[in-house]
Design a protein around this motif. Structure first.
Motif, PDB file in Angstrom:
ATOM      1  N   ASN A   1      24.535  -9.718 -18.311  1.00 29.86           N
ATOM      2  CA  ASN A   1      23.674 -10.303 -19.333  1.00 29.86           C
ATOM      3  C   ASN A   1      22.277 -10.555 -18.779  1.00 29.86           C
ATOM      4  O   ASN A   1      22.010 -10.393 -17.585  1.00 29.86           O
ATOM      5  CB  ASN A   1      24.283 -11.610 -19.870  1.00 29.86           C
ATOM      6  CG  ASN A   1      24.629 -12.584 -18.738  1.00 29.86           C
ATOM      7  OD1 ASN A   1      23.981 -12.596 -17.692  1.00 29.86           O
ATOM      8  ND2 ASN A   1      25.647 -13.392 -18.951  1.00 29.86           N
ATOM      9  N   LEU A   2      21.369 -10.953 -19.664  1.00 32.83           N
ATOM     10  CA  LEU A   2      19.986 -11.163 -19.261  1.00 32.83           C
ATOM     11  C   LEU A   2      19.830 -12.334 -18.305  1.00 32.83           C
ATOM     12  O   LEU A   2      18.887 -12.368 -17.502  1.00 32.83           O
ATOM     13  CB  LEU A   2      19.112 -11.390 -20.504  1.00 32.83           C
ATOM     14  CG  LEU A   2      18.840 -10.172 -21.386  1.00 32.83           C
ATOM     15  CD1 LEU A   2      17.964 -10.551 -22.571  1.00 32.83           C
ATOM     16  CD2 LEU A   2      18.172  -9.064 -20.581  1.00 32.83           C
ATOM     17  N   GLU A   3      20.741 -13.310 -18.389  1.00 30.94           N
ATOM     18  CA  GLU A   3      20.647 -14.445 -17.480  1.00 30.94           C
ATOM     19  C   GLU A   3      20.808 -14.003 -16.027  1.00 30.94           C
ATOM     20  O   GLU A   3      20.154 -14.531 -15.118  1.00 30.94           O
ATOM     21  CB  GLU A   3      21.718 -15.498 -17.824  1.00 30.94           C
ATOM     22  CG  GLU A   3      21.430 -16.316 -19.066  1.00 30.94           C
ATOM     23  CD  GLU A   3      21.648 -15.533 -20.352  1.00 30.94           C
ATOM     24  OE1 GLU A   3      22.265 -14.433 -20.281  1.00 30.94           O
ATOM     25  OE2 GLU A   3      21.217 -16.008 -21.416  1.00 30.94           O
ATOM     26  N   THR A   4      21.653 -12.994 -15.791  1.00 33.67           N
ATOM     27  CA  THR A   4      21.820 -12.474 -14.435  1.00 33.67           C
ATOM     28  C   THR A   4      20.527 -11.840 -13.926  1.00 33.67           C
ATOM     29  O   THR A   4      20.078 -12.094 -12.806  1.00 33.67           O
ATOM     30  CB  THR A   4      22.956 -11.439 -14.403  1.00 33.67           C
ATOM     31  OG1 THR A   4      24.162 -12.034 -14.877  1.00 33.67           O
ATOM     32  CG2 THR A   4      23.169 -10.919 -12.986  1.00 33.67           C
ATOM     33  N   SER A   5      19.919 -11.007 -14.770  1.00 39.46           N
ATOM     34  CA  SER A   5      18.654 -10.376 -14.387  1.00 39.46           C
ATOM     35  C   SER A   5      17.563 -11.413 -14.191  1.00 39.46           C
ATOM     36  O   SER A   5      16.757 -11.328 -13.250  1.00 39.46           O
ATOM     37  CB  SER A   5      18.217  -9.362 -15.455  1.00 39.46           C
ATOM     38  OG  SER A   5      19.174  -8.325 -15.598  1.00 39.46           O
ATOM     39  N   ASP A   6      17.521 -12.421 -15.069  1.00 49.33           N
ATOM     40  CA  ASP A   6      16.485 -13.450 -14.975  1.00 49.33           C
ATOM     41  C   ASP A   6      16.615 -14.255 -13.686  1.00 49.33           C
ATOM     42  O   ASP A   6      15.612 -14.610 -13.056  1.00 49.33           O
ATOM     43  CB  ASP A   6      16.566 -14.374 -16.189  1.00 49.33           C
ATOM     44  CG  ASP A   6      15.452 -15.404 -16.211  1.00 49.33           C
ATOM     45  OD1 ASP A   6      14.272 -15.001 -16.240  1.00 49.33           O
ATOM     46  OD2 ASP A   6      15.756 -16.611 -16.174  1.00 49.33           O
ATOM     47  N   ALA A   7      17.838 -14.526 -13.271  1.00 54.30           N
ATOM     48  CA  ALA A   7      18.037 -15.277 -12.027  1.00 54.30           C
ATOM     49  C   ALA A   7      17.539 -14.483 -10.818  1.00 54.30           C
ATOM     50  O   ALA A   7      16.924 -15.043  -9.898  1.00 54.30           O
ATOM     51  CB  ALA A   7      19.520 -15.634 -11.855  1.00 54.30           C
ATOM     52  N   ILE A   8      17.787 -13.178 -10.822  1.00 54.57           N
ATOM     53  CA  ILE A   8      17.334 -12.346  -9.699  1.00 54.57           C
ATOM     54  C   ILE A   8      15.812 -12.226  -9.704  1.00 54.57           C
ATOM     55  O   ILE A   8      15.166 -12.312  -8.650  1.00 54.57           O
ATOM     56  CB  ILE A   8      17.997 -10.962  -9.764  1.00 54.57           C
ATOM     57  CG1 ILE A   8      19.506 -11.100  -9.591  1.00 54.57           C
ATOM     58  CG2 ILE A   8      17.427 -10.030  -8.706  1.00 54.57           C
ATOM     59  CD1 ILE A   8      20.273  -9.808  -9.739  1.00 54.57           C
ATOM     60  N   ILE A   9      15.209 -12.056 -10.877  1.00 57.06           N
ATOM     61  CA  ILE A   9      13.746 -11.980 -10.965  1.00 57.06           C
ATOM     62  C   ILE A   9      13.116 -13.294 -10.504  1.00 57.06           C
ATOM     63  O   ILE A   9      12.085 -13.297  -9.809  1.00 57.06           O
ATOM     64  CB  ILE A   9      13.316 -11.648 -12.408  1.00 57.06           C
ATOM     65  CG1 ILE A   9      13.666 -10.196 -12.744  1.00 57.06           C
ATOM     66  CG2 ILE A   9      11.831 -11.880 -12.591  1.00 57.06           C
ATOM     67  CD1 ILE A   9      12.857  -9.174 -11.984  1.00 57.06           C
ATOM     68  N   THR A  10      13.725 -14.403 -10.867  1.00 59.76           N
ATOM     69  CA  THR A  10      13.208 -15.705 -10.423  1.00 59.76           C
ATOM     70  C   THR A  10      13.247 -15.819  -8.905  1.00 59.76           C
ATOM     71  O   THR A  10      12.307 -16.333  -8.275  1.00 59.76           O
ATOM     72  CB  THR A  10      14.027 -16.841 -11.068  1.00 59.76           C
ATOM     73  OG1 THR A  10      13.959 -16.720 -12.492  1.00 59.76           O
ATOM     74  CG2 THR A  10      13.487 -18.200 -10.644  1.00 59.76           C
ATOM     75  N   GLU A  11      14.330 -15.330  -8.299  1.00 58.60           N
ATOM     76  CA  GLU A  11      14.434 -15.344  -6.836  1.00 58.60           C
ATOM     77  C   GLU A  11      13.361 -14.447  -6.209  1.00 58.60           C
ATOM     78  O   GLU A  11      12.743 -14.806  -5.198  1.00 58.60           O
ATOM     79  CB  GLU A  11      15.828 -14.878  -6.426  1.00 58.60           C
ATOM     80  CG  GLU A  11      16.044 -14.691  -4.933  1.00 58.60           C
ATOM     81  CD  GLU A  11      16.006 -16.002  -4.163  1.00 58.60           C
ATOM     82  OE1 GLU A  11      15.822 -15.962  -2.938  1.00 58.60           O
ATOM     83  OE2 GLU A  11      16.160 -17.073  -4.795  1.00 58.60           O
ATOM     84  N   LEU A  12      13.123 -13.288  -6.818  1.00 61.32           N
ATOM     85  CA  LEU A  12      12.088 -12.393  -6.302  1.00 61.32           C
ATOM     86  C   LEU A  12      10.707 -13.017  -6.414  1.00 61.32           C
ATOM     87  O   LEU A  12       9.866 -12.876  -5.505  1.00 61.32           O
ATOM     88  CB  LEU A  12      12.126 -11.064  -7.059  1.00 61.32           C
ATOM     89  CG  LEU A  12      13.357 -10.180  -6.848  1.00 61.32           C
ATOM     90  CD1 LEU A  12      13.319  -8.976  -7.777  1.00 61.32           C
ATOM     91  CD2 LEU A  12      13.436  -9.720  -5.399  1.00 61.32           C
ATOM     92  N   GLU A  13      10.444 -13.709  -7.518  1.00 55.25           N
ATOM     93  CA  GLU A  13       9.148 -14.369  -7.677  1.00 55.25           C
ATOM     94  C   GLU A  13       8.930 -15.422  -6.603  1.00 55.25           C
ATOM     95  O   GLU A  13       7.817 -15.545  -6.056  1.00 55.25           O
ATOM     96  CB  GLU A  13       9.061 -15.004  -9.064  1.00 55.25           C
ATOM     97  CG  GLU A  13       8.929 -14.000 -10.195  1.00 55.25           C
ATOM     98  CD  GLU A  13       8.922 -14.665 -11.550  1.00 55.25           C
ATOM     99  OE1 GLU A  13       8.160 -14.227 -12.431  1.00 55.25           O
ATOM    100  OE2 GLU A  13       9.689 -15.629 -11.747  1.00 55.25           O
ATOM    101  N   ALA A  14       9.976 -16.148  -6.273  1.00 54.16           N
ATOM    102  CA  ALA A  14       9.849 -17.172  -5.240  1.00 54.16           C
ATOM    103  C   ALA A  14       9.591 -16.557  -3.867  1.00 54.16           C
ATOM    104  O   ALA A  14       8.802 -17.076  -3.072  1.00 54.16           O
ATOM    105  CB  ALA A  14      11.107 -18.040  -5.211  1.00 54.16           C
TER     106      ALA A  14
END
Length: 511
Positions: free
Chosen positions: A43-56
């Motif tokens: 789901n999109l929540e999985t992708s969003d969590a990984i993108i958030t980690e990459l942004e950090a």
């Protein structure tokens, strides 16, 4: 004699110490793309969590101006028209860098630092890439695995990637083998269903109703209507065993457990199948990190050696290079034909105008020998031979060299017609035509220096910038013309008169 030896020696030396060949020059990226692909069904929540980690992790990237995240798609890019559109499992984090003149370090080094920062994140396939500069081409390393069994092609693709992953400079390995999305399969025992009087359509309808639900009615609030969907509770839809406990009525209305007439199992749905020339193909792609002594050609050669020596190919299965390698070969053949045609046309015009083979032979010799300067220029500047840009430079160089040689040879012929002795005519022509030949060469060289070195002069701002981005693209062509014309000018003033004098003496012997 010595001229041929020098040319042959230069070619051999370039093969030993040169930087190899490249299709197009590699330019410093203005953007850094971090592409994320999660497994099918996520789901999109999985992708969003990984993108958030990459942004950090990339927040403190050197020369970073700002970042743009697209979750569930790769967004819209002005430099990659094939990257937009929602895919669901693909996301992209775009890091925009400062202008070239404001950066503290080479942006290729910055991209390597970003690749190190995002390493080790599990749960998704992460690739660090950059926008393609210039015409759209395939990846530097593109391998087609060809065969009949698509599942077997997928296994070969995984084996190949595991073996070539350690090749120095090869990054972002991926393939287009699509296993499809995970699914729950309902396998009906038709014989048992017939014995128990249960229809397959009733079994399918029951399972579909339990999982997806069915619209039972509508609920109206004012002018708004809302569908009422009936299905199993969430806790009853998380296990295959729970679904197996569902019942379906037989012909007499007696409930029969689904597990009595069918079995539920997990699997993967069919994916896409790609063909090239009617053969099934899985394509493996990878990027190349260029470095001194490392080009696309050297990496492909290392990959080809592994594919030939380490991979066991079943009968009927084979591989071939495609992508930029295929386009590179086509462009190289085109430029070679263009150079040969240009030389033949110039020779035809010279033979027609001078009614002699001596002058065309002399002029064409200077064109061929100018390649000595081109190769030495590439060696001294540690520049790869650009198949497109350097090739264009060599073709344009031929025109300038021919012009200078014609200026000198035509004057020699004119002096001889006026009664000058051959040797004296050659000496006088060299002295009188020295200035126009030098002026032609010097003005051309001076005009190309700013483009080659990237000197950008702001007349209104009163600024001078060195190492502009344009030099990365046009530099190989400028180096070829400048170095080739420098050597060709010496050839025009020294070798061309000597060659004319020698060939004329040979012709007199045969006459």
């Amino acid at each position: 004699m010595y001229k041929r030896q020098i040319l042959a020696g230069t070619v051999v030396l370039y093969g030993i110490v040169g930087q190899g060949a490249e299709f197009f020059p590699e330019m410093d990226p203005r953007e850094i793309w971090i592409d994320v692909e999660v497994p099918s069904g996520s789901n999109l929540e999985t992708s969003d969590a990984i993108i958030t980690e990459l942004e950090a992790r990339t927040l403190e990237t050197s020369d970073l101006e700002h970042g743009i995240a697209s979750v569930g798609s790769k967004g819209v890019s002005l430099t990659d028209f094939g990257s937009f559109g929602s895919v669901g499992t693909e996301s992209r984090l775009t890091l925009d860098l400062l202008d070239h003149k404001d950066r503290r370090q080479n942006s290729r080094r910055t991209m390597e630092q970003v690749r190190e920062k995002v390493a080790g994140i599990s749960g998704a396939e992460i690739k660090v890439d950059k926008p393609a500069e210039g015409p759209q081409t395939g990846k530097p390393v593109t391998i087609r695995v060809i065969g009949d069994d698509f599942t077997r092609l997928g296994g070969l693709s995984r084996d190949i990637q595991a073996r070539i992953r350690g090749v120095p400079g090869l990054v972002n390995l991926d393939d287009d083998f699509d296993e499809g999305k995970p699914e729950i399969r309902l396998v009906v025992d038709r014989t048992q269903a017939m014995v128990l009087g249960v229809s397959t359509s009733a079994i399918a309808t029951t399972v579909q109703t339990a999982i997806r639900g069915v619209e039972a009615s509508e609920y109206r609030v004012g002018e708004d209507e809302y569908d009422i969907r009936v299905r199993l509770r969430p806790e009853s839809r998380v296990s295959i065993d729970e679904l197996g406990n569902l019942t379906v009525p037989d012909e007499d209305g007696i409930p029969v457990p689904i597990r009595s007439v069918a079995r539920l199992e997990t699997g993967v749905g069919p994916g896409s199948i790609r063909r090239v020339d009617l053969r099934r193909v899985v394509t493996i792609e990878g990027d190349v990190l260029r470095a001194p002594g490392r080009t696309d050609d050297t990496v492909r050669a290392a990959v080809a050696e592994i594919l030939e020596s380490e991979v066991e190919w079943p009968l009927g299965y084979r591989w071939e290079f495609a992508g930029s390698n295929q386009e590179e070969d086509e462009s190289q053949r085109f430029l070679q034909r263009a150079f040969v045609i240009a030389v033949l046309l110039i020779t035809l015009v010279l033979v027609t105008q001078f009614n002699s083979l001596i002058l065309p032979g002399t002029v064409m010799l200077s064109v061929v020998l100018s390649l000595i300067g081109v190769l030495w220029g590439l060696i001294l500047t540690r520049t790869p031979f650009g198949i497109v840009m350097t090739g264009i430079g060599v073709i344009s160089l031929a025109g300038v060299v021919v012009n200078n040689a014609i200026v000198l040879c035509d004057f020699i012929v004119r002096l001889r017609r006026e009664g000058s002795e051959k040797t004296q005519a050659v000496v006088d022509a060299g002295a009188i035509r020295l200035r126009p030949v030098l002026l032609t060469a010097v003005t051309t060289i001076l005009g190309l220096i700013p483009l080659t070195l990237g000197i950008n002069i702001g007349f209104f701002e009163g600024t001078i910038e060195f190492g502009a981005e344009s030099s990365q693209w046009w530099g190989p062509m400028g180096v070829a013309v400048i170095a080739g014309l420098t050597v060709a000018t010496v050839l025009t003033l020294v070798i061309v008169p000597v060659t004319y004098h020698t060939l004329d003496e040979v012709s007199e012997v045969f006459h």
